[in-house]
Design a protein around this motif. Structure first.
Motif, mmCIF file in Angstrom:
data_model
loop_
_atom_site.group_PDB
_atom_site.id
_atom_site.type_symbol
_atom_site.label_atom_id
_atom_site.label_comp_id
_atom_site.label_asym_id
_atom_site.label_seq_id
_atom_site.Cartn_x
_atom_site.Cartn_y
_atom_site.Cartn_z
ATOM 1 N N VAL A 40 4.282 7.132 11.462
ATOM 2 C CA VAL A 40 4.271 7.410 10.024
ATOM 3 C C VAL A 40 5.598 8.029 9.594
ATOM 4 N N VAL A 79 -0.401 4.214 5.143
ATOM 5 C CA VAL A 79 -0.010 2.849 5.454
ATOM 6 C C VAL A 79 0.559 2.137 4.223
ATOM 7 N N ALA A 130 9.826 -0.632 6.141
ATOM 8 C CA ALA A 130 8.740 0.359 6.081
ATOM 9 C C ALA A 130 7.399 -0.340 5.894
ATOM 10 N N ALA A 131 7.361 -1.310 4.957
ATOM 11 C CA ALA A 131 6.094 -1.980 4.668
ATOM 12 C C ALA A 131 5.624 -2.806 5.858
ATOM 13 N N VAL A 148 -8.069 1.976 6.503
ATOM 14 C CA VAL A 148 -6.643 1.909 6.191
ATOM 15 C C VAL A 148 -6.249 3.145 5.391
ATOM 16 N N SER A 180 4.275 -0.613 8.480
ATOM 17 C CA SER A 180 2.950 -0.079 8.163
ATOM 18 C C SER A 180 1.873 -1.144 8.312
ATOM 19 N N VAL A 183 4.722 2.825 0.306
ATOM 20 C CA VAL A 183 5.742 2.223 -0.566
ATOM 21 C C VAL A 183 5.127 1.642 -1.840
ATOM 22 N N PRO A 184 4.123 0.742 -1.708
ATOM 23 C CA PRO A 184 3.568 0.180 -2.943
ATOM 24 C C PRO A 184 2.848 1.200 -3.828
ATOM 25 N N ASN A 233 1.775 -4.448 -0.592
ATOM 26 C CA ASN A 233 2.452 -4.127 0.663
ATOM 27 C C ASN A 233 2.910 -5.395 1.358
ATOM 28 N N MET A 253 1.050 -1.220 11.883
ATOM 29 C CA MET A 253 0.231 -0.062 12.228
ATOM 30 C C MET A 253 -1.214 -0.269 11.784
ATOM 31 N N ALA A 254 -1.370 -0.814 10.558
ATOM 32 C CA ALA A 254 -2.730 -1.064 10.075
ATOM 33 C C ALA A 254 -3.431 -2.058 10.991
#
Lengths: 351, 352
Positions: free
Chosen positions: B307, A198, B325-326, A194, B329, A201-202, B82, B332-333
């Motif tokens: 991305v 990815v 966005a989260a 990961v 992602s 944001v956090p 996330n 995607m992960a």
């Protein structure tokens, strides 16, 4: 001719070069052109004047018009070869141009009469010259030294931190049996897949809470505990025999002494590879500094260069000069260390 | 004539330059070794004290602690956070102020009239990014693996100046994505050198950066250019670890070069190929910086990849939709994990 060919294709062991050898060399030479040509073109272009750079079709070498300094004129005057009315040619300096007419004077006789010719009848006198004014002028607009300092600080600090933190953890995970060892190892390995992109944001939130946005620490610290680096060092340290540690312990060495005086020196090859990786990662990193740093005096070279190209969309002569300056440090390092770098990466197979 | 004088001046100069960094390095390291020696001793005092208090059994925890702290705060905790972002909505940045929306973000991303046509999707940009990324990954990975394999095979032959050629192919790997993007932008721009050659040959200029198809093509080519040297090195190392006796044996058995390639080289290279595939796939899915500086995602959305979609939703658009966005992602992960697992399974099957 055939003898020359025979000589050139002669090989050790008396065997002649065959068909497949020739294809190989053709491929490799093409490869050199494709891989290296763009860099050469970039460097050559970066020496061109702003007038030469917009010329189409472009010329290979940085030509620029010859000029001459004549008393009474503030600026150096451009030189032209002019075809005169009587058919003879002369080298003259242009004073001004009005529409289709050019007014020129003889540089050897500046007070003589002004010669007026059609602009079609003159050709500029040019020579190849590698002037540095693109570099000098763009340095004034582009805070190269500031960005360079930031990049160096980030790269050096992050690499040292990466080496220290990961080698300590790798030492613990490879040389001790303790509760939670497998759990720690597995969690770290599972995050190998990961990528940072990815969790943008956090991570940004965490950086904000710690107060590290617009702080180089925010770029340096988060990536330091890289699972890749830890894994690489652990695998290497597993090959160091435990007997060494035991005998050191009998001699009364503390665990920290064992780490600094036995483990670290013996793990030097793996540490060298991780150093190379870390320098490469940090020097070229873009997305992370872009998010953490928004004040331009904190920009790293990559972020600075990107915003520079955004500001000066058409001023290629500045952008190219700064691109060359940006790729210079890593290229110099590579020129001296290329053997270590290529073999180091080949043996560990990671980046 | 003594032998040494046969050396060319270039070699002398090179030697002088090559010696300089070594000299600087030794003098710097001499200066630093004092400093480091002192530092190590100070830390030793602290660590010895800790060791006396908690005993040898506790020391490994002390050694992993710094790594775990950084890892936990900046990697593991954000990963968990996330999920919070993905299941909350609004434009607030702090998780406490964000309203819980359940799977709403995922529904927004995944609602489509027809999944093959991004125009019918609620979040059409996401689907454009998905399709662009898929196309990019397929083209880039396959082209790069083939080219790196060819290059590695050629470099593995008995050729002169192998080290030089290897370095040349590797050099672009060291360049930063921004530098790579700028170099190629300069070469491919409307009045660039490629168009210069094309016009010189009597054809019209091609709109490399303005036309969607060309932009996609060049994004693939540039990223292959910039990273194939790395995979070539890995494959070359794999090729060199194949014992030469196997080739001799194959030759004695009457195998022609093609047969020994298929029956000796390929099977023994498979583990290395696997590493190359996993690494290059993971990196291709995450493509961002080169494209960001090269096309900025354009023309239009032709080179908008995942991305960059995440980045623009969370950071560069005026209304920051962190939730979208989260959750993008996370998707995607998930795709990355599935891809890697599929590859692992395929490899396992091959071994059986």
């Amino acid at each position: 001719m055939s003898q020359v060919l025979e000589f050139l294709t002669r090989r050790r062991g008396g065997k002649r070069m065959d068909f497949t050898d020739i294809i190989s060399y053709v491929y490799l030479i093409l490869g050199v052109i494709v891989m290296f040509g763009p860099i050469v073109w970039l460097v050559l272009s970066s020496f061109k004047t702003s007038a030469e750079i917009v010329k189409f079709p472009p010329r290979l070498l940085p030509w620029r018009q010859d000029t001459v300094v004549i008393e009474g004129y503030d600026e150096p005057l451009p030189l032209y070869e002019v075809t005169l009315e009587d058919g003879s040619t002369a080298v003259l300096a242009q004073v001004r141009r009005i529409g289709l007419e050019a007014q020129l004077i003889d540089p050897n006789d500046p007070d003589g009469e002004v010669i007026r010719v059609n602009i079609e009848d003159r050709t500029p006198i040019e020579s190849v010259s590698f002037g540095l004014e693109n570099y000098v002028e763009s340095m004034q607009r582009f805070d190269f030294m500031v960005y360079l300092r930031n990049s160096v600080v980030v790269t050096v600090a992050a690499t040292l931190l990466t080496l220290l933190v990961n080698s300590m953890a790798a030492f613990a995970l490879s040389k001790y049996r303790f509760k939670g060892r497998m759990a720690i190892f597995l969690i770290m390995i599972s995050t190998l897949m990961v990528p940072l992109s990815v969790v943008l944001v956090p991570v940004f939130l965490v950086i904000n809470q710690v107060g590290w946005n617009n702080n180089l620490l925010g770029v340096i610290v988060p990536g330091a505990a890289t699972p890749t680096g830890m894994f690489l060092l652990r695998q290497y340290m597993l090959t160091i025999p435990d007997d060494l540690l035991d005998s050191a312990r009998i001699d009364g060495a503390s665990e920290w002494r064992i780490y600094t005086q036995i483990i670290l020196p013996l793990a030097r090859p793996a540490l060298a590879v991780l150093t190379i990786f870390s320098v490469m990662w940090r020097w070229n990193d873009f997305l992370w500094p872009l998010i953490v740093l928004s004040r331009s005096e904190l920009f790293t070279l990559q972020v600075g260069l990107n915003s520079f190209q955004g500001e000066l969309n058409v001023q290629w002569h500045y952008i190219l000069a700064m691109t060359v300056v940006t790729l210079l440090p890593i290229s110099v390092i590579f020129a001296f260390l290329q053997r270590n770098i290529t073999t180091g990466i080949a043996t560990t197979g990671m980046k | 004539m003594p032998r040494q004088s046969r050396k060319s001046p270039v070699q002398h100069i090179y030697r002088a330059f090559a010696a300089a960094p070594a000299f600087i390095a030794t003098s710097i390291s001499a200066a630093f070794s004092f400093l480091i020696e002192g530092l190590v001793s100070i830390v030793d005092v602290i660590f010895s004290f800790i060791q006396r208090v908690i005993g040898i059994g506790g020391m490994p925890y002390v050694f992993v602690l710094p790594n775990l702290l950084i890892f936990g705060i900046f990697i593991l905790f954000p990963m968990l956070l996330n999920f919070v972002y993905a299941f909350t909505g609004g434009t607030e940045f702090f998780p406490g102020q964000r309203p819980w929306v359940g799977t709403n973000n995922f529904e927004v991303l995944l609602t489509c009239g027809n999944f093959l046509d991004p125009n019918t999707c609620r979040e059409d940009l996401f689907w454009r990014a998905v399709y662009n990324t898929t196309g990019y990954v397929i083209a880039q990975v396959s082209l790069m693996v083939v080219l790196s394999l060819i290059t590695a095979l050629i470099l593995n032959r008995k050729i002169k100046a192998r080290g030089f050629f290897r370095s040349v192919f590797f050099y672009p790997v060291l360049l930063s994505p921004i530098v790579v993007a700028l170099i190629w932008k300069w070469i491919l721009q409307e009045n660039g050198v490629v168009n210069g050659v094309i016009v010189g040959l009597g054809y019209d200029k091609l709109p490399f950066l303005v036309n969607a198809g060309w932009a996609r093509f060049w994004v693939v080519m540039i990223s292959v250019w910039a990273s194939m040297g790395f995979y070539t090195l890995i494959l070359l190392a794999g090729l060199q670890s194949i014992p030469p006796e196997l080739y001799e044996a194959a030759q004695i058995d009457g195998a022609n070069p093609l047969q020994s390639f298929r029956n000796v080289t390929l099977p023994l290279l498979m583990p290395t190929m696997f590493v190359v595939l996993v690494l290059s796939l993971i990196r291709a899915v995450q493509v961002f910086d080169v494209v960001f500086a090269f096309t900025g995602g354009g023309p239009g959305t032709a080179t908008l990849y995942l991305v960059q979609y995440i980045f623009s939703k969370g950071f560069s658009s005026p209304t920051k939709q962190y939730g979208l966005a989260a959750s993008a992602s996370l998707l995607m992960a998930g795709a990355l994990i599935v891809l890697t697992l599929v590859q692992l399974l395929l490899q396992r099957e091959e071994e059986v």
